[in-house]
Write an enzyme that holds these catalytic residues in place. Structure first.
Site, mmCIF file in Angstrom:
data_model
loop_
_atom_site.group_PDB
_atom_site.id
_atom_site.type_symbol
_atom_site.label_atom_id
_atom_site.label_comp_id
_atom_site.label_asym_id
_atom_site.label_seq_id
_atom_site.Cartn_x
_atom_site.Cartn_y
_atom_site.Cartn_z
ATOM 1 C CE LYS A 53 39.892 41.863 48.685
ATOM 2 N NZ LYS A 53 38.651 42.885 47.742
ATOM 3 C CE1 TYR A 101 39.090 39.991 43.200
ATOM 4 C CE2 TYR A 101 41.481 40.576 43.508
ATOM 5 C CZ TYR A 101 40.236 40.141 44.143
ATOM 6 O OH TYR A 101 40.088 40.318 45.450
ATOM 7 C CG ASN A 134 36.322 45.085 49.654
ATOM 8 O OD1 ASN A 134 37.369 44.535 49.327
ATOM 9 N ND2 ASN A 134 35.230 44.538 48.675
ATOM 10 C CG HIS A 155 39.035 37.227 47.863
ATOM 11 N ND1 HIS A 155 38.001 37.289 46.732
ATOM 12 C CD2 HIS A 155 39.241 35.727 47.776
ATOM 13 C CE1 HIS A 155 37.860 36.086 46.139
ATOM 14 N NE2 HIS A 155 38.482 35.049 46.802
ATOM 15 C CD GLU A 209 39.019 32.386 44.620
ATOM 16 O OE1 GLU A 209 38.788 32.558 45.562
ATOM 17 O OE2 GLU A 209 38.437 33.034 43.752
#
Ligand code: ADP
Length: 169
Positions: free
Chosen positions: A29, A69, A132, A135, A146
């Protein structure tokens, strides 16, 4: 698995394998990229022994983040999440291996980095759910979905690692 040595057989073997071996979509990310953790994070999957099938640095659109998402679209944090994912470049990766989806989730650790075990990526490298760093797909079906969403046709490589016979019998 048997590794065939002829070029044609090898091609067939790769195509055959790519249809049946599990693939997971892993994404560093924007915070992971900004914090200089790209090499560290890639290294964890590389050392584990998964096969890297696709890799790119990419600045994604809001539409793509929302589609990725979409299962979370009713959550209160959804707008913040899509802002976060589009706030800078991400590193998109497709990794392949038997059980790669569940295993990668273990390497990544719990969603909240404060609850993630030491030794996991989030446990070692992050402190907040909203930052965080990485992913990982949560099911083989989402892995396929994805990878198809983030990679264009031709961006994945069909290849075999010389390590394979040393990783699997
Ligand atoms: P995971 O990424 O571990 O599969 P989820 O699918 O539940 O976790 O959530 C997707 C992402 O949304 C998380 O990785 C995190 O970046 C963000 N997120 C989840 N819950 C929250 C929350 N309560 N507040 C802010 N961001 C969140």
């Amino acid at each position: 698995p048997q590794i065939s040595m002829g070029t044609n057989n090898r091609t067939l073997f790769s195509l055959h394998k790519s249809q049946e071996v599990e693939q997971t979509y892993i994404m560093i990310k924007p915070d992971g990229v900004q914090r200089g953790l790209v090499g560290e994070i890639i290294s964890r999957f590389e050392k584990k022994g998964f096969l890297l099938k696709g890799l790119k640095l990419f600045q994604c659109s809001k539409d793509l983040a929302q589609e990725h998402y979409k299962d979370l679209k009713d959550k209160p944090f959804f707008p913040k999440l899509t802002d976060y994912i589009t706030s800078g470049p991400v590193v998109c990766m497709a990794w392949e291996g038997d059980g790669a989806v569940a295993s990668a989730r273990k390497l990544i650790g719990a969603t909240n980095p404060l609850q993630a075990e030491p030794g996991t990526i989030r446990g070692d490298l992050a402190v907040q759910t909203g930052r965080n760093v990485v992913h990982g797909s949560d099911s083989p079906d989402n892995g396929k979905r994805e990878i198809a969403l983030w990679f264009k046709e031709g961006e994945l490589c069909q290849w075999e690692s010389v390590q394979t016979p040393w990783l699997t019998d």
